[in-house]
Write a protein that holds these residues in place. Structure first.
Motif, PDB file in Angstrom:
ATOM      1  N   LEU A  56     -10.569  -5.909  -8.357  1.00 44.16           N
ATOM      2  CA  LEU A  56      -9.452  -5.013  -8.673  1.00 44.16           C
ATOM      3  C   LEU A  56      -8.337  -5.127  -7.630  1.00 44.16           C
ATOM      4  O   LEU A  56      -7.149  -5.118  -7.972  1.00 44.16           O
ATOM      5  CB  LEU A  56      -9.953  -3.567  -8.742  1.00 44.16           C
ATOM      6  CG  LEU A  56     -10.693  -3.163 -10.015  1.00 44.16           C
ATOM      7  CD1 LEU A  56     -11.254  -1.749  -9.867  1.00 44.16           C
ATOM      8  CD2 LEU A  56      -9.768  -3.240 -11.228  1.00 44.16           C
ATOM      9  N   ASP A  57      -8.737  -5.231  -6.370  1.00 44.95           N
ATOM     10  CA  ASP A  57      -7.753  -5.349  -5.297  1.00 44.95           C
ATOM     11  C   ASP A  57      -6.958  -6.649  -5.428  1.00 44.95           C
ATOM     12  O   ASP A  57      -5.739  -6.666  -5.248  1.00 44.95           O
ATOM     13  CB  ASP A  57      -8.475  -5.284  -3.955  1.00 44.95           C
ATOM     14  CG  ASP A  57      -7.512  -5.144  -2.787  1.00 44.95           C
ATOM     15  OD1 ASP A  57      -6.548  -4.368  -2.913  1.00 44.95           O
ATOM     16  OD2 ASP A  57      -7.725  -5.806  -1.758  1.00 44.95           O
ATOM     17  N   TRP A 116      -6.526  -8.363  -8.235  1.00 38.28           N
ATOM     18  CA  TRP A 116      -5.679  -8.229  -9.421  1.00 38.28           C
ATOM     19  C   TRP A 116      -4.440  -7.403  -9.111  1.00 38.28           C
ATOM     20  O   TRP A 116      -3.331  -7.754  -9.532  1.00 38.28           O
ATOM     21  CB  TRP A 116      -6.478  -7.582 -10.554  1.00 38.28           C
ATOM     22  CG  TRP A 116      -5.604  -7.138 -11.695  1.00 38.28           C
ATOM     23  CD1 TRP A 116      -5.107  -7.911 -12.700  1.00 38.28           C
ATOM     24  CD2 TRP A 116      -5.099  -5.813 -11.915  1.00 38.28           C
ATOM     25  NE1 TRP A 116      -4.317  -7.162 -13.539  1.00 38.28           N
ATOM     26  CE2 TRP A 116      -4.297  -5.862 -13.084  1.00 38.28           C
ATOM     27  CE3 TRP A 116      -5.240  -4.599 -11.264  1.00 38.28           C
ATOM     28  CZ2 TRP A 116      -3.661  -4.740 -13.602  1.00 38.28           C
ATOM     29  CZ3 TRP A 116      -4.599  -3.474 -11.771  1.00 38.28           C
ATOM     30  CH2 TRP A 116      -3.827  -3.552 -12.922  1.00 38.28           C
ATOM     31  N   MET A 117      -4.611  -6.295  -8.378  1.00 36.11           N
ATOM     32  CA  MET A 117      -3.472  -5.444  -8.032  1.00 36.11           C
ATOM     33  C   MET A 117      -2.420  -6.231  -7.245  1.00 36.11           C
ATOM     34  O   MET A 117      -1.217  -6.166  -7.535  1.00 36.11           O
ATOM     35  CB  MET A 117      -3.925  -4.242  -7.207  1.00 36.11           C
ATOM     36  CG  MET A 117      -2.786  -3.350  -6.739  1.00 36.11           C
ATOM     37  SD  MET A 117      -3.251  -2.254  -5.376  1.00 36.11           S
ATOM     38  CE  MET A 117      -3.367  -3.442  -4.014  1.00 36.11           C
ATOM     39  N   ARG A 154      -0.773  -8.874  -9.530  1.00 33.12           N
ATOM     40  CA  ARG A 154       0.058  -8.245 -10.556  1.00 33.12           C
ATOM     41  C   ARG A 154       1.331  -7.677  -9.944  1.00 33.12           C
ATOM     42  O   ARG A 154       2.428  -7.801 -10.512  1.00 33.12           O
ATOM     43  CB  ARG A 154      -0.747  -7.137 -11.241  1.00 33.12           C
ATOM     44  CG  ARG A 154      -0.009  -6.412 -12.363  1.00 33.12           C
ATOM     45  CD  ARG A 154       0.352  -7.362 -13.490  1.00 33.12           C
ATOM     46  NE  ARG A 154       0.952  -6.649 -14.605  1.00 33.12           N
ATOM     47  CZ  ARG A 154       1.624  -7.240 -15.587  1.00 33.12           C
ATOM     48  NH1 ARG A 154       1.761  -8.561 -15.605  1.00 33.12           N
ATOM     49  NH2 ARG A 154       2.134  -6.525 -16.565  1.00 33.12           N
ATOM     50  N   TRP A 155       1.174  -7.045  -8.802  1.00 34.21           N
ATOM     51  CA  TRP A 155       2.337  -6.486  -8.092  1.00 34.21           C
ATOM     52  C   TRP A 155       3.310  -7.596  -7.720  1.00 34.21           C
ATOM     53  O   TRP A 155       4.529  -7.476  -7.902  1.00 34.21           O
ATOM     54  CB  TRP A 155       1.850  -5.751  -6.851  1.00 34.21           C
ATOM     55  CG  TRP A 155       2.863  -4.876  -6.193  1.00 34.21           C
ATOM     56  CD1 TRP A 155       4.192  -4.749  -6.499  1.00 34.21           C
ATOM     57  CD2 TRP A 155       2.624  -3.975  -5.115  1.00 34.21           C
ATOM     58  NE1 TRP A 155       4.801  -3.838  -5.679  1.00 34.21           N
ATOM     59  CE2 TRP A 155       3.857  -3.347  -4.814  1.00 34.21           C
ATOM     60  CE3 TRP A 155       1.501  -3.645  -4.354  1.00 34.21           C
ATOM     61  CZ2 TRP A 155       3.982  -2.409  -3.792  1.00 34.21           C
ATOM     62  CZ3 TRP A 155       1.627  -2.708  -3.344  1.00 34.21           C
ATOM     63  CH2 TRP A 155       2.859  -2.093  -3.065  1.00 34.21           C
ATOM     64  N   PHE A 172       4.104   0.690 -11.978  1.00 32.60           N
ATOM     65  CA  PHE A 172       2.849   0.107 -11.493  1.00 32.60           C
ATOM     66  C   PHE A 172       2.531   0.599 -10.084  1.00 32.60           C
ATOM     67  O   PHE A 172       1.383   0.946  -9.780  1.00 32.60           O
ATOM     68  CB  PHE A 172       2.967  -1.425 -11.513  1.00 32.60           C
ATOM     69  CG  PHE A 172       1.707  -2.141 -11.112  1.00 32.60           C
ATOM     70  CD1 PHE A 172       0.688  -2.326 -12.021  1.00 32.60           C
ATOM     71  CD2 PHE A 172       1.559  -2.640  -9.823  1.00 32.60           C
ATOM     72  CE1 PHE A 172      -0.480  -2.996 -11.657  1.00 32.60           C
ATOM     73  CE2 PHE A 172       0.407  -3.305  -9.449  1.00 32.60           C
ATOM     74  CZ  PHE A 172      -0.607  -3.481 -10.372  1.00 32.60           C
ATOM     75  N   VAL A 184      -0.765   2.812 -10.362  1.00 32.10           N
ATOM     76  CA  VAL A 184      -1.938   1.946 -10.200  1.00 32.10           C
ATOM     77  C   VAL A 184      -2.272   1.691  -8.737  1.00 32.10           C
ATOM     78  O   VAL A 184      -3.425   1.847  -8.315  1.00 32.10           O
ATOM     79  CB  VAL A 184      -1.717   0.595 -10.931  1.00 32.10           C
ATOM     80  CG1 VAL A 184      -2.907  -0.336 -10.703  1.00 32.10           C
ATOM     81  CG2 VAL A 184      -1.507   0.835 -12.422  1.00 32.10           C
ATOM     82  N   VAL A 185      -1.271   1.319  -7.962  1.00 29.99           N
ATOM     83  CA  VAL A 185      -1.514   0.884  -6.581  1.00 29.99           C
ATOM     84  C   VAL A 185      -2.247   1.929  -5.740  1.00 29.99           C
ATOM     85  O   VAL A 185      -3.231   1.593  -5.060  1.00 29.99           O
ATOM     86  CB  VAL A 185      -0.177   0.471  -5.914  1.00 29.99           C
ATOM     87  CG1 VAL A 185      -0.380   0.231  -4.422  1.00 29.99           C
ATOM     88  CG2 VAL A 185       0.379  -0.780  -6.585  1.00 29.99           C
ATOM     89  N   TRP A 214      -4.393   4.229  -6.480  1.00 34.50           N
ATOM     90  CA  TRP A 214      -5.798   4.395  -6.848  1.00 34.50           C
ATOM     91  C   TRP A 214      -6.631   3.192  -6.441  1.00 34.50           C
ATOM     92  O   TRP A 214      -7.787   3.345  -6.011  1.00 34.50           O
ATOM     93  CB  TRP A 214      -5.910   4.637  -8.354  1.00 34.50           C
ATOM     94  CG  TRP A 214      -5.367   5.962  -8.758  1.00 34.50           C
ATOM     95  CD1 TRP A 214      -4.200   6.225  -9.419  1.00 34.50           C
ATOM     96  CD2 TRP A 214      -5.958   7.237  -8.492  1.00 34.50           C
ATOM     97  NE1 TRP A 214      -4.023   7.566  -9.589  1.00 34.50           N
ATOM     98  CE2 TRP A 214      -5.090   8.226  -9.033  1.00 34.50           C
ATOM     99  CE3 TRP A 214      -7.123   7.647  -7.861  1.00 34.50           C
ATOM    100  CZ2 TRP A 214      -5.372   9.587  -8.952  1.00 34.50           C
ATOM    101  CZ3 TRP A 214      -7.407   9.008  -7.781  1.00 34.50           C
ATOM    102  CH2 TRP A 214      -6.539   9.950  -8.316  1.00 34.50           C
ATOM    103  N   VAL A 215      -6.077   2.003  -6.565  1.00 29.73           N
ATOM    104  CA  VAL A 215      -6.821   0.810  -6.149  1.00 29.73           C
ATOM    105  C   VAL A 215      -6.991   0.802  -4.629  1.00 29.73           C
ATOM    106  O   VAL A 215      -8.072   0.482  -4.112  1.00 29.73           O
ATOM    107  CB  VAL A 215      -6.107  -0.477  -6.623  1.00 29.73           C
ATOM    108  CG1 VAL A 215      -6.845  -1.715  -6.105  1.00 29.73           C
ATOM    109  CG2 VAL A 215      -6.043  -0.511  -8.148  1.00 29.73           C
ATOM    110  N   ARG A 227     -10.475   0.889  -2.604  1.00 31.75           N
ATOM    111  CA  ARG A 227     -10.737  -0.127  -1.579  1.00 31.75           C
ATOM    112  C   ARG A 227     -11.105   0.514  -0.245  1.00 31.75           C
ATOM    113  O   ARG A 227     -12.067   0.098   0.410  1.00 31.75           O
ATOM    114  CB  ARG A 227      -9.502  -1.010  -1.411  1.00 31.75           C
ATOM    115  CG  ARG A 227      -9.656  -2.131  -0.408  1.00 31.75           C
ATOM    116  CD  ARG A 227      -8.309  -2.780  -0.177  1.00 31.75           C
ATOM    117  NE  ARG A 227      -7.418  -1.948   0.605  1.00 31.75           N
ATOM    118  CZ  ARG A 227      -6.093  -2.107   0.654  1.00 31.75           C
ATOM    119  NH1 ARG A 227      -5.514  -3.029  -0.090  1.00 31.75           N
ATOM    120  NH2 ARG A 227      -5.353  -1.330   1.419  1.00 31.75           N
TER     121      ARG A 227
END
Length: 219
Positions: free
Chosen positions: A154-155, A157-158, A161-162, A176, A180-181, A183-184, A188
């Motif tokens: 997930l980290d 992907w974040m 994607r960012w 985003f 999203v950021v 929470w990821v 982490r």
């Protein structure tokens, strides 16, 4: 990151009286460290120092340190200082546990690696991969390893994607970052905290020496 394992392993060998093994370990570590740094420090000093000068002035990544800087609660120099102090405090705490025979050198190094990455002002998705490898030294169940693995994915992907949204100038980048950021990053950091705590909280308690009880037969 052998430099994280070295102090705990060296101390454990010294405490156990393994002087010959300690000499070989220290000699090999010193030879590699000096051999890999001294030529560049002498003949390409500016390039060798670039790592330190660049990272000292590098902004804090999104997270606690970044929030403290962005809200003007802490300067970048303050982040550098407190990050260093927190890392050292955690490392010394783990060394004390090794001294008290609460954990071994490998457990301490695993926890220290997670703590270092948690306290660092700069973070990269690859860091959790190093923590994952270190956790493989411990006796974890598959579900625990799965959670760490999913968090790392997930980290990664974040971050990608960012980067993609920012590079293409997408209007969705602000949404985003807001939705999203955080929470990821929260997931982490929780994973890194767990990876720091688990090695010494789950370690078996040291066996206490039995007291010798002398008995005498009554006549």
């Amino acid at each position: 990151f052998p430099i994280v394992l070295f102090p705990y392993l060296a101390y454990e060998l010294w405490r156990q009286g393994g002087r010959d093994s300690l000499k070989r370990l220290a000699g090999t570590f010193g030879l590699v460290a000096v051999g890999g740094n001294l030529p560049f420090a002498l003949f390409a000093r500016r390039g060798w120092l670039e790592f330190f000068t660049f990272n000292s002035g590098r902004p804090a990544d999104p997270g606690v340190w970044g929030w403290l800087v962005n809200t003007h609660r802490l300067s970048l120099a303050g982040v550098n200082l407190f990050s260093l102090l927190a890392t050292l405090a955690g490392g010394l705490f783990l060394l004390a546990l090794v001294h008290r025979r609460r954990i071994g050198a490998v457990q301490a190094a695993t926890a220290a690696l997670a703590w270092w990455f948690l306290c660092n002002k700069v973070y990269s998705p690859q860091y959790l991969l190093w923590v994952y490898y270190a956790l493989l030294w411990l006796d974890l169940n598959p579900w625990q390893l799965l959670v760490v693995n999913v968090t790392g994915l997930l980290d990664f992907w974040m971050a990608m994607r960012w980067l993609g949204l920012g590079t293409t100038g997408s209007p969705d980048v602000a949404l985003f970052v807001d939705r999203v950021v955080p929470w990821v990053i929260f997931l982490r950091d929780l994973t890194l905290i767990w990876a720091f705590v688990h090695p010494w909280r789950s370690a078996p308690k040291p066996v206490q020496p039995r007291e010798s009880v002398s008995t005498s037969a009554e006549s």
